[in-house]
Scaffold this active site. Structure first.
Site, mmCIF file in Angstrom:
data_model
loop_
_atom_site.group_PDB
_atom_site.id
_atom_site.type_symbol
_atom_site.label_atom_id
_atom_site.label_comp_id
_atom_site.label_asym_id
_atom_site.label_seq_id
_atom_site.Cartn_x
_atom_site.Cartn_y
_atom_site.Cartn_z
ATOM 1 N N ARG A 145 12.351 20.455 94.211
ATOM 2 C CA ARG A 145 12.766 21.795 93.943
ATOM 3 C C ARG A 145 14.114 22.147 93.013
ATOM 4 O O ARG A 145 14.714 23.659 93.117
ATOM 5 C CB ARG A 145 12.879 22.810 94.857
ATOM 6 C CG ARG A 145 11.930 22.635 96.617
ATOM 7 C CD ARG A 145 11.970 24.071 97.345
ATOM 8 N NE ARG A 145 10.995 23.468 97.768
ATOM 9 C CZ ARG A 145 10.261 22.922 98.866
ATOM 10 N NH1 ARG A 145 11.380 22.062 99.706
ATOM 11 N NH2 ARG A 145 9.578 23.209 99.989
ATOM 12 N N LYS B 103 15.936 28.240 79.883
ATOM 13 C CA LYS B 103 14.809 28.042 79.688
ATOM 14 C C LYS B 103 14.293 26.894 79.609
ATOM 15 O O LYS B 103 14.090 26.377 78.706
ATOM 16 C CB LYS B 103 14.281 29.074 78.731
ATOM 17 C CG LYS B 103 13.969 30.468 79.133
ATOM 18 C CD LYS B 103 13.578 31.530 77.510
ATOM 19 C CE LYS B 103 13.867 32.857 77.912
ATOM 20 N NZ LYS B 103 13.482 33.465 76.705
ATOM 21 N N GLU C 163 17.508 29.657 62.874
ATOM 22 C CA GLU C 163 17.925 30.241 64.101
ATOM 23 C C GLU C 163 19.469 30.603 63.612
ATOM 24 O O GLU C 163 19.985 31.879 65.638
ATOM 25 C CB GLU C 163 17.640 29.701 65.721
ATOM 26 C CG GLU C 163 16.293 28.882 66.050
ATOM 27 C CD GLU C 163 15.752 30.067 65.922
ATOM 28 O OE1 GLU C 163 15.905 31.358 67.363
ATOM 29 O OE2 GLU C 163 14.154 30.350 66.389
ATOM 30 N N LYS D 50 24.663 32.427 72.078
ATOM 31 C CA LYS D 50 23.657 32.606 72.930
ATOM 32 C C LYS D 50 24.013 32.597 74.518
ATOM 33 O O LYS D 50 23.627 32.838 75.468
ATOM 34 C CB LYS D 50 22.519 31.354 72.740
ATOM 35 C CG LYS D 50 21.616 31.223 73.666
ATOM 36 C CD LYS D 50 20.395 30.415 73.042
ATOM 37 C CE LYS D 50 19.454 30.482 74.486
ATOM 38 N NZ LYS D 50 18.337 29.744 73.931
ATOM 39 N N GLU E 135 16.149 37.736 80.807
ATOM 40 C CA GLU E 135 15.649 37.879 80.245
ATOM 41 C C GLU E 135 14.824 39.360 80.833
ATOM 42 O O GLU E 135 13.477 39.598 79.701
ATOM 43 C CB GLU E 135 14.457 37.317 79.609
ATOM 44 C CG GLU E 135 14.021 38.102 78.155
ATOM 45 C CD GLU E 135 13.624 37.496 76.800
ATOM 46 O OE1 GLU E 135 13.156 36.108 77.392
ATOM 47 O OE2 GLU E 135 12.409 37.813 76.978
ATOM 48 N N ARG F 173 18.851 39.645 76.690
ATOM 49 C CA ARG F 173 18.158 38.498 75.868
ATOM 50 C C ARG F 173 17.024 38.204 75.039
ATOM 51 O O ARG F 173 17.071 37.554 74.170
ATOM 52 C CB ARG F 173 17.851 37.516 77.609
ATOM 53 C CG ARG F 173 17.919 36.044 76.543
ATOM 54 C CD ARG F 173 17.547 34.940 78.027
ATOM 55 N NE ARG F 173 17.537 33.962 77.509
ATOM 56 C CZ ARG F 173 17.355 32.635 78.191
ATOM 57 N NH1 ARG F 173 17.409 32.547 79.160
ATOM 58 N NH2 ARG F 173 17.189 31.679 77.353
ATOM 59 N N ASN G 92 15.009 37.126 70.154
ATOM 60 C CA ASN G 92 13.661 37.566 70.370
ATOM 61 C C ASN G 92 13.633 38.054 68.612
ATOM 62 O O ASN G 92 12.308 38.457 68.370
ATOM 63 C CB ASN G 92 12.163 37.815 71.065
ATOM 64 C CG ASN G 92 12.418 37.007 71.847
ATOM 65 O OD1 ASN G 92 13.100 35.912 72.172
ATOM 66 N ND2 ASN G 92 12.070 37.432 73.502
ATOM 67 N N HIS H 208 10.302 37.211 66.456
ATOM 68 C CA HIS H 208 9.836 36.169 66.968
ATOM 69 C C HIS H 208 8.269 36.851 66.983
ATOM 70 O O HIS H 208 7.843 35.749 67.224
ATOM 71 C CB HIS H 208 10.413 35.405 68.190
ATOM 72 C CG HIS H 208 12.095 34.902 68.331
ATOM 73 N ND1 HIS H 208 12.436 35.122 67.474
ATOM 74 C CD2 HIS H 208 11.526 33.348 68.619
ATOM 75 C CE1 HIS H 208 13.345 33.413 67.525
ATOM 76 N NE2 HIS H 208 12.521 32.736 68.225
ATOM 77 N N HIS I 38 5.902 34.599 66.291
ATOM 78 C CA HIS I 38 4.500 33.806 67.130
ATOM 79 C C HIS I 38 3.389 34.333 66.692
ATOM 80 O O HIS I 38 2.458 33.145 66.772
ATOM 81 C CB HIS I 38 4.933 33.989 68.463
ATOM 82 C CG HIS I 38 5.953 33.612 69.506
ATOM 83 N ND1 HIS I 38 6.839 34.539 70.382
ATOM 84 C CD2 HIS I 38 6.609 33.171 68.859
ATOM 85 C CE1 HIS I 38 7.616 33.697 70.525
ATOM 86 N NE2 HIS I 38 7.722 32.503 69.366
ATOM 87 N N HIS J 129 8.047 26.304 63.702
ATOM 88 C CA HIS J 129 8.567 27.759 64.709
ATOM 89 C C HIS J 129 10.079 28.216 63.556
ATOM 90 O O HIS J 129 9.617 29.776 63.545
ATOM 91 C CB HIS J 129 9.253 27.225 65.436
ATOM 92 C CG HIS J 129 10.117 27.796 66.924
ATOM 93 N ND1 HIS J 129 8.683 29.539 66.832
ATOM 94 C CD2 HIS J 129 10.913 28.911 67.112
ATOM 95 C CE1 HIS J 129 9.873 30.376 67.495
ATOM 96 N NE2 HIS J 129 10.994 29.773 67.511
HETATM 97 N N1 GLY Z 1 14.998 31.722 72.887
HETATM 98 C C1 GLY Z 1 15.451 32.612 73.584
HETATM 99 C C2 GLY Z 1 15.952 32.735 74.681
HETATM 100 O O1 GLY Z 1 16.231 31.547 74.580
HETATM 101 O O2 GLY Z 1 15.603 33.470 75.058
#
Ligand code: GLY
Length: 360
Positions: A123, A145, A187, A229, A239, A243, A247, A250, A254, A267
């Site tokens: 966990r 993430k 980025e 960031k 998010e 956050r 994107n 994006h 995508h 990407h």
């Molecule tokens: N790559 C976008 C984020 O980490 O929210």
């Protein structure tokens, strides 16, 4: 060695260290190991170059610890449930206890996969991110993430699992292929585009040094990107709002990547195209002056990035992809647009004809 540190706040604060040679700093790396089990995860490209030095540096510092290296195949296909199960097997074979530590040494695929294994083992155990691609340094290694892909789509299974620390060894950028460097720079530009016109102007002034991989200039670009960031993620770790600004470009990106079956633009390149399309959509939607979109386009071109829809991709097909991508937001297409360069916001209910217009 000149080292810079960016503090990432939020519920589980951690430090992002940036400097040349950090992967050899056994004392700094080992300081994050609480127990006796260490799994260094890397891939078949990065592992042979850097994994032995990382494992040796940690082992020297912690002679009683069990330190093992696991190298996954390089490439997105390793970011799968099978790849995840393999890392869990490695942790089980190691007899890893709750105080075990995973070091994720590589690009975004390694960081996401190893981070997800760490999030799930017992966990949640510690993960230290050691990003070696510019894209991972300025984006995926920061913010917690983690995920794997399913045949049905990318990043469909995952968890928010912030690292215990991030070490960005800028000397690893010396061996990064040119195309990967440029992809990471897309980025970097994104942070200026969404939130920081001063940083954007700084990037415009330092294009040659960035392309020439000037250590100091790259470290500055990475530190400023990580600051942005980390600050955004600290305010919105899951998010639920701000956050999403990360994107920018994006939604288009995508769609392009999926329409090319992930075998066309990478990407960062797709994000470069997507940001220009998002900027133009902002103009078409009456939000922003066209000159800002052209300024963004010019910087990306100077950095050697693509800025137009790849030949052969049909606007209608891209629009259909975007609808699929966003089907959870039943209200309609939602984009990150800007009121001006450096001032992005989330905008809903964008008209199909406006999207098609910028895709023409
Ligand atoms: N790559 C976008 C984020 O980490 O929210």
């Amino acid at each position: 060695m000149t080292m810079r540190t960016v503090e990432a706040g939020g519920p589980r604060p951690y430090s992002i260290h940036i400097g040349a040679g950090l992967l050899d700093d056994g004392a700094a790396l080992a300081a994050h190991v609480r127990g006796r089990h260490v799994l260094v995860v890397s891939d078949s490209n990065v592992g042979p170059l850097h994994a032995p030095r990382v494992a040796t540096a940690i082992q020297r510092q912690l002679p009683h610890a069990q330190v093992i290296v696991s190298c996954i195949a390089a490439g997105e296909s390793a970011k799968s449930l099978d790849g995840f199960a393999e890392l869990l097997r490695e942790l089980a074979d190691l007899g890893a206890t709750r105080d075990a530590c995973v070091f994720a040494l590589g690009g975004g695929v390694v960081g996401d996969l190893a981070g997800f294994a760490a999030a799930c083992w017992m966990r949640g155990i510690d993960v230290v991110q050691l990003p070696t691609s510019l894209l991972a340094m300025v984006d995926s290694s920061v913010g917690g993430k983690t995920a794997v892909d399913l045949p049905q789509g990318k990043n469909l299974v995952g968890a928010f699992h912030p690292p215990r620390a991030v070490f960005v060894d800028t000397s690893t950028l010396r061996t990064l292929p040119d195309r990967e460097l440029r992809a990471g720079l897309a980025e970097v530009v994104k942070y200026g585009a969404i939130a920081d016109p001063g940083f954007f102007a700084w990037l415009e002034d330092h294009v040659d040094a960035l392309i020439a991989r000037d250590d100091g200039v790259l470290a500055e670009a990475i530190a400023r990107s990580c600051e942005h960031k980390a600050a955004i993620v600290a305010r919105d770790p899951r998010e639920q709002g701000e956050r999403a600004l990360l994107n920018f470009g994006h939604t288009f990106a995508h769609a392009i990547e999926a329409e090319q079956a992930y075998d066309g633009l990478n990407h960062g390149e797709a994000v470069a195209v997507g940001m220009v399309l998002a900027a133009r959509l902002s103009t078409v939607a009456g939000m922003a002056p066209p000159a800002d979109a052209e300024r963004l386009r010019d910087l990306l071109v100077r950095l050697g990035l693509p800025v137009t829809r790849p030949a052969g991709l049909q606007p209608q097909a891209l629009l259909a992809r975007m609808r699929l991508d966003k089907k959870a937001d039943a209200a309609g297409l939602r984009f990150i647009l800007w009121d001006a360069l450096g001032a992005a916001r989330i905008v809903g209910d964008i008209r199909d004809e406006d999207v098609l217009q910028v895709l023409q």
